[in-house]
Design an enzyme around this catalytic site. Sequence first.
Site, mmCIF file in Angstrom:
data_model
loop_
_atom_site.group_PDB
_atom_site.id
_atom_site.type_symbol
_atom_site.label_atom_id
_atom_site.label_comp_id
_atom_site.label_asym_id
_atom_site.label_seq_id
_atom_site.Cartn_x
_atom_site.Cartn_y
_atom_site.Cartn_z
ATOM 1 N N ASP A 55 38.347 -24.414 25.969
ATOM 2 C CA ASP A 55 38.864 -24.935 27.230
ATOM 3 C C ASP A 55 38.297 -24.124 28.396
ATOM 4 O OD1 ASP A 55 41.301 -26.585 28.537
ATOM 5 O OD2 ASP A 55 41.180 -24.604 29.470
ATOM 6 N N TYR A 60 36.957 -21.769 36.869
ATOM 7 C CA TYR A 60 37.152 -20.513 36.137
ATOM 8 C C TYR A 60 35.953 -19.564 36.222
ATOM 9 C CZ TYR A 60 41.088 -22.760 33.648
ATOM 10 O OH TYR A 60 42.251 -23.391 33.316
ATOM 11 N N LYS A 89 37.365 -29.122 33.608
ATOM 12 C CA LYS A 89 38.287 -29.685 34.604
ATOM 13 C C LYS A 89 37.628 -29.820 35.974
ATOM 14 C CE LYS A 89 41.869 -27.077 32.189
ATOM 15 N NZ LYS A 89 41.034 -25.970 31.710
ATOM 16 N N HIS A 122 42.182 -31.133 37.477
ATOM 17 C CA HIS A 122 42.812 -29.818 37.343
ATOM 18 C C HIS A 122 44.188 -29.745 37.996
ATOM 19 C CE1 HIS A 122 41.497 -25.359 36.725
ATOM 20 N NE2 HIS A 122 42.775 -25.505 36.485
#
Length: 316
Positions: A55, A60, A89, A122
């Site tokens: 994931d 990120y 996402k 997200h």
Amino acid sequence: MAAAAIEIPTKVLPNSTCELRVPVIGMGSAPDFTCKKDTKEAIIEAIKQGYRHFDTAAAYGSETALGEALKEARDLGLVTREDLFVTSKLWVTENHPHLVVPALRKSLETLQLEYLDLYLIHWPLSSQPGKFSFPIQAEDLLPFDVKGVWESMEESLKLGLTKAIGVSNFSVKKLQNLLSVATIRPAVNQVEMNLAWQQKKLREFCNANGIVLTAFSPLRKGASRGPNEVMENDMLKGIAEAHGKSIAQVSLRWLYEQGVTFVAKSYDKERMNQNLQIFDWELTTEDHQKIDQIKQNRLIPGPTKPQLNDLWDDEI
């Protein structure tokens, strides 16, 4: 000799077009400034242990390292692309109808993949394109065109850029709103869920609508405010000792018994392995009764500064 990889159970995504199966436990790669271990090295180790579900997210900053690790694992013959389940996402700055497909193509390029298994919105928020900040400044927020964005998510599915589409951090009310305009239902809603935030109402709604819940912060890590109501819980410590397990294993086992999937993040080789040791034992009825009594409160209030009053629609 290396230990044999553990075979992780999978769960069907009922709302996916091809009855896609997702491994119930995934390896997260959200930013963690206390963790200095190299992401790439950790991902290779995770694959060797049996992890297949990974994931990430555009926000990120881990897509590059994850992509390099997955490519290396494929080159080494540890896995094929078909063995893997990769989620990314769409960040709020691209949460606009005309930017969804380009954002997904960019993630694929960064991950060195031809397709994702799952692409998620997200947050149910949109902000100024091109202006990345975290926390998101509330004055940068724009109206979220849920119908237009979801049509673009559906288009990305039709283009073969992803095998399934879904959302993250959606309340029941926001899911109802999405379902009212969706042609293809979301396959997944990824949300905070742990023993101190059990999401009963949301679980019931998602079950009724074929939406699989994925839990993030399953061990209630991810914020540093006060004691950890899960990992520092004496009652859970007692349950864990009775089973000869850790509190983390009890927490993940509880999630597994609720029928949800979950994304745990540990770059420690031993803890990675311990997180997989949850499939050959069960919690008792008494354990569940005790767990039901844990005081509930949300850990992650939201991504904006200041916080929004209506983000969660006052749902418990």
